[in-house]
Write an enzyme that holds these catalytic residues in place. Structure first.
Site, PDB file in Angstrom:
ATOM      1  N   GLU A   1      10.744  -4.727   4.112  1.00 19.63           N
ATOM      2  CA  GLU A   1      10.763  -6.034   3.618  1.00 19.63           C
ATOM      3  C   GLU A   1      10.298  -6.149   2.298  1.00 19.63           C
ATOM      4  O   GLU A   1      11.072  -6.714   1.537  1.00 19.63           O
ATOM      5  CB  GLU A   1       9.755  -6.860   4.632  1.00 19.63           C
ATOM      6  CG  GLU A   1      10.284  -7.044   6.040  1.00 19.63           C
ATOM      7  CD  GLU A   1       9.534  -5.862   6.805  1.00 19.63           C
ATOM      8  OE1 GLU A   1       9.258  -4.793   6.336  1.00 19.63           O
ATOM      9  OE2 GLU A   1       9.411  -6.150   8.154  1.00 19.63           O
TER      10      GLU A   1
ATOM     11  N   GLY B   1      -4.691  -1.503   4.853  1.00 22.17           N
ATOM     12  CA  GLY B   1      -3.805  -2.870   4.689  1.00 22.17           C
ATOM     13  C   GLY B   1      -4.470  -4.181   4.955  1.00 22.17           C
ATOM     14  O   GLY B   1      -4.609  -5.016   4.156  1.00 22.17           O
ATOM     15  N   ARG B   2      -4.786  -4.411   6.322  1.00 17.42           N
ATOM     16  CA  ARG B   2      -5.599  -5.790   6.677  1.00 17.42           C
ATOM     17  C   ARG B   2      -6.665  -5.826   6.152  1.00 17.42           C
ATOM     18  O   ARG B   2      -7.625  -6.973   6.339  1.00 17.42           O
ATOM     19  CB  ARG B   2      -5.455  -5.736   8.283  1.00 17.42           C
ATOM     20  CG  ARG B   2      -6.218  -4.530   8.955  1.00 17.42           C
ATOM     21  CD  ARG B   2      -5.447  -4.594  10.317  1.00 17.42           C
ATOM     22  NE  ARG B   2      -5.792  -3.440  11.098  1.00 17.42           N
ATOM     23  CZ  ARG B   2      -5.204  -2.360  11.312  1.00 17.42           C
ATOM     24  NH1 ARG B   2      -4.294  -2.188  10.465  1.00 17.42           N
ATOM     25  NH2 ARG B   2      -5.750  -1.220  11.943  1.00 17.42           N
TER      26      ARG B   2
ATOM     27  N   LYS C   1       9.930   0.017  13.826  1.00 15.14           N
ATOM     28  CA  LYS C   1      10.353   0.350  12.317  1.00 15.14           C
ATOM     29  C   LYS C   1      11.570   1.517  12.405  1.00 15.14           C
ATOM     30  O   LYS C   1      12.541   1.365  11.971  1.00 15.14           O
ATOM     31  CB  LYS C   1       9.238   0.888  11.243  1.00 15.14           C
ATOM     32  CG  LYS C   1       8.543  -0.336  11.071  1.00 15.14           C
ATOM     33  CD  LYS C   1       7.291   0.323  10.130  1.00 15.14           C
ATOM     34  CE  LYS C   1       6.288  -0.544   9.771  1.00 15.14           C
ATOM     35  NZ  LYS C   1       5.032   0.053   8.778  1.00 15.14           N
TER      36      LYS C   1
ATOM     37  N   GLU D   1      -3.791  -5.881  15.139  1.00 11.39           N
ATOM     38  CA  GLU D   1      -3.538  -4.600  14.700  1.00 11.39           C
ATOM     39  C   GLU D   1      -4.761  -3.689  14.753  1.00 11.39           C
ATOM     40  O   GLU D   1      -4.441  -2.394  14.761  1.00 11.39           O
ATOM     41  CB  GLU D   1      -2.933  -4.847  13.315  1.00 11.39           C
ATOM     42  CG  GLU D   1      -2.222  -3.587  12.723  1.00 11.39           C
ATOM     43  CD  GLU D   1      -1.276  -4.022  11.512  1.00 11.39           C
ATOM     44  OE1 GLU D   1      -0.108  -3.990  11.746  1.00 11.39           O
ATOM     45  OE2 GLU D   1      -1.965  -3.716  10.670  1.00 11.39           O
TER      46      GLU D   1
ATOM     47  N   HIS E   1      -2.966 -32.306  19.287  1.00 14.06           N
ATOM     48  CA  HIS E   1      -1.870 -32.936  20.037  1.00 14.06           C
ATOM     49  C   HIS E   1      -0.668 -32.010  20.145  1.00 14.06           C
ATOM     50  O   HIS E   1       0.604 -32.600  20.231  1.00 14.06           O
ATOM     51  CB  HIS E   1      -1.411 -33.855  18.662  1.00 14.06           C
ATOM     52  CG  HIS E   1      -2.435 -34.950  18.265  1.00 14.06           C
ATOM     53  ND1 HIS E   1      -2.433 -36.168  18.924  1.00 14.06           N
ATOM     54  CD2 HIS E   1      -3.455 -34.998  17.427  1.00 14.06           C
ATOM     55  CE1 HIS E   1      -3.591 -36.735  18.341  1.00 14.06           C
ATOM     56  NE2 HIS E   1      -3.976 -36.166  17.378  1.00 14.06           N
TER      57      HIS E   1
ATOM     58  N   LYS F   1       0.757  -1.258  -0.101  1.00 13.74           N
ATOM     59  CA  LYS F   1      -0.109  -0.005   0.084  1.00 13.74           C
ATOM     60  C   LYS F   1       0.823   1.493  -0.050  1.00 13.74           C
ATOM     61  O   LYS F   1       0.579   2.147  -0.809  1.00 13.74           O
ATOM     62  CB  LYS F   1      -0.890  -0.002   1.384  1.00 13.74           C
ATOM     63  CG  LYS F   1      -1.674   1.126   1.299  1.00 13.74           C
ATOM     64  CD  LYS F   1      -2.814   0.893   2.492  1.00 13.74           C
ATOM     65  CE  LYS F   1      -3.500   2.239   2.510  1.00 13.74           C
ATOM     66  NZ  LYS F   1      -4.486   2.459   3.553  1.00 13.74           N
TER      67      LYS F   1
HETATM   68  O1  F6P Z   1       3.798  -2.564   9.567  1.00 11.54           O
HETATM   69  C1  F6P Z   1       2.438  -2.575   9.730  1.00 11.54           C
HETATM   70  C2  F6P Z   1       1.963  -2.352   8.186  1.00 11.54           C
HETATM   71  O2  F6P Z   1       1.798  -1.148   8.166  1.00 11.54           O
HETATM   72  C3  F6P Z   1       0.531  -3.393   8.135  1.00 11.54           C
HETATM   73  O3  F6P Z   1      -0.700  -2.263   8.658  1.00 11.54           O
HETATM   74  C4  F6P Z   1       0.405  -3.318   6.757  1.00 11.54           C
HETATM   75  O4  F6P Z   1      -0.295  -4.487   6.456  1.00 11.54           O
HETATM   76  C5  F6P Z   1       1.935  -3.956   6.415  1.00 11.54           C
HETATM   77  O5  F6P Z   1       2.753  -3.117   7.506  1.00 11.54           O
HETATM   78  C6  F6P Z   1       2.420  -3.717   5.027  1.00 11.54           C
HETATM   79  O6  F6P Z   1       2.322  -2.458   4.551  1.00 11.54           O
HETATM   80  P1  F6P Z   1       2.420  -2.144   3.094  1.00 11.54           P
HETATM   81  O7  F6P Z   1       1.309  -2.551   2.432  1.00 11.54           O
HETATM   82  O8  F6P Z   1       2.345  -0.649   2.842  1.00 11.54           O
HETATM   83  O9  F6P Z   1       3.648  -2.460   2.512  1.00 11.54           O
END
Ligand code: F6P
Length: 520
Positions: A192, A241-242, A485, A327, A357, A186
């Site tokens: 990452e 995002g979620r 972060k 979140e 289990h 987003k």
């Molecule tokens: O670090 C949390 C977050 O901001 C989430 O809310 C989001 O889903 C995820 O990182 C990934 O963010 P993006 O889609 O901006 O890479």
């Protein structure tokens, strides 16, 4: 007395055991179960009397759940700390704003056309989906869930973590010429995703122009990164995002399983939107799920909730819900800036029967128990009827065992029947006794298809929203992820270039350890 205080009083007064609640009410299961489309939800094994249920419903009324629900669908700026509307329902057509629905429809037409073109060309053998958090967990859940209805036409892989193993595993054995990479972010600033994107861009080499696409709300960021503008699919800042899997974030699924399956998901979610909007509070599944959670968390002090899908293809559902619930509602400040009551319980879980289990011992006999959401699927999609019967039998047995337990008297009688000595019975009986009276909800899906999966996910999305209204918090921001972060950025610089800033002695020692290892 307000409704919260009334509920506290009811909890303090103590409750009859669940077994007695069933014994005194032949209609309990029927009264406390609801069928909505292909989803049946049974709340009767929750430690709730009719009086408690009534007080919970009054609480929902007092907190204006109905008014806020209307605000959500009308696109009011419910995410007030970021001054944004919260319009993920628009992604499945459930919004009254025509201009928003037009944006969504245009993008859906574009993703459909693209997926159909890719399928017709037959150029690609694999899709690598790069993203993390909300840009990963939903698509991964769908990638497994859709498998109940067919095999993917393309080899669908995912890379999320900044651990190099994630991208290495995703690319293993693939050919850059025949691999389409979908970078989903987003913000397009996520560390990452950018690092994995850079690695894959280098891996694609001369094919990066054609074979790398982006899904983002930050088009400029994607262009700067090197994605061709024509290869960028947008979504919007009013989609959290979620809550974004319904948007072009689900493009990889359309590519692998076809746009029709994805459309069925949206139709299923829209059916849950309608139910949530139209049903009275007492017949409203998301409202009921939220109220039961609040009762367990805030009044009975069950601080964790286990989610156990008895469906291998839903095994990612607990992780998906962890982000969706924790979140969203893992907050401690109210809408007016005060300290809140206890908010989201810890959400965790794993697939049944594997979980039996592993950690069910504690659920049955531990000092800290949890409330459980069991999820079962009636229809066998695997053509293994005997397996399926066993799977269902285990699911239903676990909720029964948690509720009924086994008294020491029964245990003693069983041991005596086996001819055990009185001394051995005295020693063993307490260990074999189950306290019971442990709460669970059972959700049964008629079948695991895209439509029902869409409805199930939307059910929990709305449940999270209702919880946030009652706890009086903003479910749609996530400031709590920022500090880590920021600090990671500082420490990364220190690992790369030497000069170490002021840290506590623990963090300094850890940085020194890593630096020494790197230079040895
Ligand atoms: O670090 C949390 C977050 O901001 C989430 O809310 C989001 O889903 C995820 O990182 C990934 O963010 P993006 O889609 O901006 O890479």
């Amino acid at each position: 007395m307000n409704n919260w205080a009334k509920l506290q009083k009811l909890a303090d007064a103590g409750l009859p055991p669940l077994g007695d609640m069933f014994a005194s009410d032949a209609n309990r299961a029927a009264r406390m179960s609801h069928q909505v489309g292909g989803i049946y939800a049974d709340f009767s094994k929750q430690r709730i009397t009719p009086e408690i249920m009534q007080a919970l419903l009054y609480l929902a009324q007092e907190k204006n759940v109905e008014g806020k629900r209307a605000d959500l669908f009308a696109g009011k700026p419910l995410n007030f700390t970021e001054k944004r509307a919260v319009l993920h329902p628009a992604l499945r057509g459930s919004c009254t704003d025509k201009s928003i629905q037009k944006l969504v429809a245009d993008m859906q037409a574009r993703t459909r056309a693209f997926a159909e073109e890719v399928c017709a060309e037959g150029k690609y053998k694999a899709v690598v989906h790069i993203g993390i958090g909300g840009s990963d967990l939903g698509p991964r859940l769908l990638a497994d869930g859709f498998r109940a209805n067919g095999q993917p036409a393309l080899d669908l892989r995912f890379a999320n973590n900044v651990d190099g193993a994630s991208i290495n595993d995703a690319l293993m054995g693939l050919n850059p010429r025949t691999t389409l990479v979908v970078i989903v972010s987003k913000s397009f600033t996520t560390q990452e995703t950018r690092m994995n994107g850079e690695a894959v861009r280098a891996w694609l080499g001369q094919f990066a122009g054609d074979n790398m696409i982006a899904v983002t709300a930050n088009k400029d960021g994607a262009v700067d990164f090197g994605v061709e503008p024509a290869q960028i699919f947008a979504f919007w800042d009013w989609v959290g995002g979620r809550f974004s899997l319904w948007s072009a974030v689900g493009l990889s699924l359309q590519l692998a399983y076809g746009p029709d399956m994805f459309d069925a998901l949206l139709v299923g979610a829209a059916s849950m939107d309608r139910h949530f909007q139209d049903a009275s509070l007492e017949n409203n599944l998301p409202v009921m799920l939220a109220l039961v959670d609040i009762w367990n968390n805030n009044f009975l002090q069950y601080k964790t909730r286990a989610v156990i899908p008895y469906a291998r293809r839903l095994r990612k559902f607990p992780s998906f819900l962890q982000q969706l619930e924790m979140e969203s509602n893992g907050k401690s400040v109210t809408t007016s800036g005060d300290t809140s009551v206890d908010t989201s319980p810890v959400v965790w879980g794993d697939e049944g029967t594997n979980a039996q289990h592993a950690f069910f011992q504690q659920l049955h006999q531990g000092t800290q128990s949890a409330s459980v959401d069991f999820i079962a699927v009636l229809t066998d999609a695997e053509n293994r009827p005997a397996h399926h019967r066993a799977l269902l039998a285990n699911c239903f047995a676990q909720s029964e065992a948690l509720m009924c337990g086994k008294t020491e008297t029964v245990v003693r009688a069983e041991l005596a029947d086996r001819g055990m000595s009185a001394a051995d019975i005295d020693a063993l009986a307490p260990h074999k006794t189950f306290p019971g009276n442990r709460p669970s909800t059972t959700i049964v899906l008629n079948r695991l298809d895209a439509h029902t999966l869409g409805a199930l996910i939307a059910l929990y999305e709305h449940k999270v929203f209702v919880g946030s209204i009652i706890w009086d918090i903003n479910a749609f921001d996530q400031w709590g992820v920022e500090l880590g972060k920021e600090l990671a950025g500082t420490i990364l610089g220190e690992l790369e270039n030497g000069s170490i800033n002021q840290h506590d002695s623990s963090t300094s020692a850890l940085i020194a350890l890593a630096r020494n290892k790197a230079s040895s």
